[in-house]
Scaffold this motif. Structure first.
Motif, PDB file in Angstrom:
ATOM      1  N   LEU A  23       0.866  -0.744  -0.158  1.00 50.44           N
ATOM      2  CA  LEU A  23       0.227  -0.072   0.037  1.00 50.44           C
ATOM      3  C   LEU A  23       1.030   1.154  -0.490  1.00 50.44           C
ATOM      4  N   LEU A  24       2.071   1.227   0.614  1.00 51.07           N
ATOM      5  CA  LEU A  24       2.599   2.621   1.300  1.00 51.07           C
ATOM      6  C   LEU A  24       4.015   2.579  -0.289  1.00 51.07           C
ATOM      7  N   CYS A  25       3.847   1.044  -1.167  1.00 53.57           N
ATOM      8  CA  CYS A  25       4.165   1.624  -2.430  1.00 53.57           C
ATOM      9  C   CYS A  25       4.055   1.918  -3.342  1.00 53.57           C
ATOM     10  N   THR A  26       2.568   1.742  -3.279  1.00 49.80           N
ATOM     11  CA  THR A  26       1.495   2.250  -4.801  1.00 49.80           C
ATOM     12  C   THR A  26       1.187   3.261  -4.094  1.00 49.80           C
ATOM     13  N   GLY A  27       0.842   3.576  -3.246  1.00 47.99           N
ATOM     14  CA  GLY A  27       0.691   5.332  -2.403  1.00 47.99           C
ATOM     15  C   GLY A  27       1.681   5.918  -3.285  1.00 47.99           C
ATOM     16  N   THR A  28       3.044   5.937  -2.438  1.00 48.97           N
ATOM     17  CA  THR A  28       3.602   6.865  -2.917  1.00 48.97           C
ATOM     18  C   THR A  28       3.889   6.096  -4.061  1.00 48.97           C
ATOM     19  N   LEU A  29       4.147   6.267  -5.294  1.00 48.18           N
ATOM     20  CA  LEU A  29       4.212   6.662  -6.291  1.00 48.18           C
ATOM     21  C   LEU A  29       2.685   6.887  -7.089  1.00 48.18           C
ATOM     22  N   ALA A  30       1.943   6.690  -6.603  1.00 45.95           N
ATOM     23  CA  ALA A  30       0.630   7.774  -7.305  1.00 45.95           C
ATOM     24  C   ALA A  30       0.425   8.948  -6.928  1.00 45.95           C
ATOM     25  N   LEU A  31       0.962   8.954  -5.803  1.00 44.15           N
ATOM     26  CA  LEU A  31       1.170  11.064  -4.202  1.00 44.15           C
ATOM     27  C   LEU A  31       1.708  11.192  -5.662  1.00 44.15           C
ATOM     28  N   ALA A  32       3.217  10.196  -6.191  1.00 44.09           N
ATOM     29  CA  ALA A  32       4.505  11.506  -6.898  1.00 44.09           C
ATOM     30  C   ALA A  32       4.116  11.207  -7.766  1.00 44.09           C
ATOM     31  N   THR A  33       2.728  10.977  -8.380  1.00 40.64           N
ATOM     32  CA  THR A  33       2.336  12.243  -9.917  1.00 40.64           C
ATOM     33  C   THR A  33       1.724  13.493  -9.452  1.00 40.64           C
ATOM     34  N   ILE A  34       1.930  13.926  -8.224  1.00 43.06           N
ATOM     35  CA  ILE A  34       1.882  15.357  -8.158  1.00 43.06           C
ATOM     36  C   ILE A  34       3.197  16.002  -7.599  1.00 43.06           C
ATOM     37  N   LEU A  35       2.967  15.027  -6.076  1.00 41.89           N
ATOM     38  CA  LEU A  35       4.462  15.994  -6.187  1.00 41.89           C
ATOM     39  C   LEU A  35       4.868  14.944  -6.304  1.00 41.89           C
TER      40      LEU A  35
END
Lengths: 279, 286
Positions: free
Chosen positions: A202-214
């Motif tokens: 969850l944290l890895c996919t979440g980080t990558l998803a959030l990295a599309t903004i930040l």
């Protein structure tokens, strides 16, 4: 041999055929080093010479293949792919950071076990292990970690595929290291070995998803911080049932569902990893 | 053939306008992009190199639109880009670095890749430095290595962002020779704030100021902007601040004729300075 002596046609013909015995060959070559005229008379097969030069040049200069590359080649990864993954300096730092974090975690766990609290060691591991792959992924891509980011980002390979390949490379290594550390932990081994995997996913996919903004490091810090803050809040509210609440079956299902949502967001917004795309 | 067409290109960073409706075309040969710091040169080059998405307007590279993801990849296959700070990995050897970038440029077949690495090393005259680590190369060699990575894959468009900054005269001369050779069959866009580079290398020059294109033409035409406005006098001109004493001990003034001054042949720098002065005055008036 004097400066007046020159290679005659018979000698030259033998030299070109490679028919000279070693001592005469050395004498002829020593003379030709000093005599441009004789050197110019030698008939050279340029194609043959260029081909040989290229082979020798590449053998001297081309990157050496190490054990990691050999292993990746053996598991079927194409050369250009493993070259890209193993050569990127940012990834090496990422792997190093993950290794240091795993070692730190292992030392902390051992210290807690020796102090007579193996349960605390296991809990510490479950809390911190999911963050290890996130630490690794935070250093996988972006201008903050890659000085050649602008060059890399304007090549045909740039974009989401490159980011995901790099992320998968660092996550895999960090996950394997954390899994080995988990199996060695005291307490309920299966929980330590597996209970952290879905939160990590969850944290890895979440980080990558959030990295599309930040940026990737910021996204990793935000999610890592949220994970720790959330755990602290739950621990203060329900100290007795902390581990079952956060790592039990229902929590694991929630992590899986949330990871699926994050993966869907990542897939939908993947083009944002391209420098040429509007943010 | 026109390689690059830019229409109405705009880019903003918050409240600051970096590019303000830029229109230009670039053909085969060396085109110089001249302008002071903050003129928008690097932003324009980054947009052309697909490192940055513009807010408005369009770019076409050989007819392809980099705003469309599939076409962007095709554009990237046709460009070579040397950014202002290339950040070449210091611990890589020259060969390793080029091998790595060649993979990124989709030259995946080993034999072809190595031949390509050898070719570009030869083109920038670094064949004998293949085994040297980047951190041990001189500034000029590092810039040539940066150029070599841009040339991998034989791109039709080469974008160079201030490549001669910090080079000594000998290295700059060598770099100019390389770039002029490139311009014989490729489109080279070279950003600089040195008028000597433009005079030595470029068939065309584009001058930018405040995010706008304020001049497009040949270096001769740029010098011609100052025709009849450059003066030499034996005494410092009164009431003028834009003058300097040259090597002959004469005072060179750009603008109105000072008393007792004689007209002289303008240089590219004169034209450029006059344009920038006019652009600054127009900006103040607005």
């Amino acid at each position: 041999m004097t400066a007046e002596w020159h290679v005659d046609s018979e000698l030259r013909e033998q030299y070109e055929r490679g028919a000279l015995e070693p001592s005469r060959l050395m004498a002829v070559e020593a003379h030709m080093l000093a005599c441009a005229g004789c050197r110019g008379e030698i008939q050279v097969d340029i194609t043959w010479l260029t081909g040989n030069f290229s082979v020798v040049y590449d053998n001297i200069h081309a990157p050496r293949i190490g054990p990691v590359q050999r292993l990746l080649a053996r598991v079927g990864l194409p050369e250009h792919r493993w070259l890209l993954l193993t050569a990127t300096p940012a990834l090496r730092w990422s792997w190093l950071a993950a290794t240091i974090a795993v070692l730190g975690l292992a030392i902390a766990g051992s210290l807690l076990s020796w102090s007579g609290d193996p349960g605390a060691a296991s809990t510490l591991f479950l809390v911190l292990a999911p963050i290890l792959p996130v630490i690794a992924v935070s250093g996988a891509y972006g201008p903050a970690v890659d000085p050649m980011h602008e060059i890399t980002g304007t090549t045909p390979s740039a974009g989401p595929a490159l980011v995901l390949w790099r992320a998968v490379a660092v996550i895999s290594i960090a996950t394997v290291m954390a899994a080995v550390a988990g199996l060695l932990m005291p307490g309920p081994g299966w929980l330590a070995a597996a209970g952290w995997l879905l939160p990590a996913l969850l944290l890895c996919t979440g980080t990558l998803a959030l990295a599309t903004i930040l940026s990737l490091p910021v996204a990793a810090s935000v999610l890592g911080g949220l994970w720790l803050t959330g755990l602290l809040a739950v621990q203060q509210a329900q100290e007795e049932v902390f581990v079952p609440t956060l790592f039990g079956p229902s929590a694991q299902i929630s992590y899986l569902a949330a990871a699926a949502v994050a993966a869907a967001v990542l897939f939908r917004r993947r083009s944002r990893f391209d420098l040429g795309e509007s943010r | 053939m026109t390689t690059v067409t830019v229409s109405g290109l705009s880019k903003h960073y918050g409240a600051r306008t970096a590019l303000d409706s830029v229109d230009m075309t670039i053909d085969v040969g060396v085109t110089g992009l001249l302008g002071p710091n903050g003129a928008g040169k690097s932003t324009l080059l980054r947009c052309l190199a697909t490192a940055l998405a513009p807010d408005d307007g369009s770019i076409r590279v050989s007819g392809l639109d980099p705003a469309v993801p599939a076409q962007r990849t095709e554009v990237r296959r046709r460009i070579g880009y040397l950014p202002q700070n290339p950040g070449l990995y210091p611990n890589f050897t020259a060969y390793d670095l080029l091998d790595y970038v060649a993979v990124l440029k989709e030259i995946t077949e080993t034999r072809r890749r190595r031949a390509e690495v050898r070719r570009v090393l030869g083109e920038v005259e670094l064949t004998d430095r293949a085994k040297t680590k980047v951190r041990k190369l001189s500034g000029g060699m590092r810039q040539r290595l940066g150029l070599a990575q841009a040339l991998l894959g034989d791109p039709a468009l080469v974008i160079l962002d201030e490549p001669t900054v910090g080079l000594d005269p000998e290295q700059r001369m060598l770099f100019r020779a390389l770039v002029s050779r490139l311009g014989e069959r490729r489109t080279v866009l070279l950003s600089t704030h040195q008028t000597e580079d433009v005079g030595a290398l470029c068939e065309r020059v584009v001058v930018m100021s405040g995010g706008r294109v304020i001049f497009e033409g040949s270096p001769r035409e740029l010098a011609g902007v100052a025709e009849g406005q450059v003066w030499l006098s034996e005494e410092p001109p009164k009431g003028s601040t834009a003058y300097w004493r040259n090597a002959d001990g004469l005072y060179r003034t750009i603008g109105r004729q000072p008393a007792g001054a004689e007209a002289t042949r303008p240089s590219i720098e004169d034209g450029y300075l006059l344009l920038l002065g006019a652009a600054a005055a127009a900006e103040v008036a607005r």
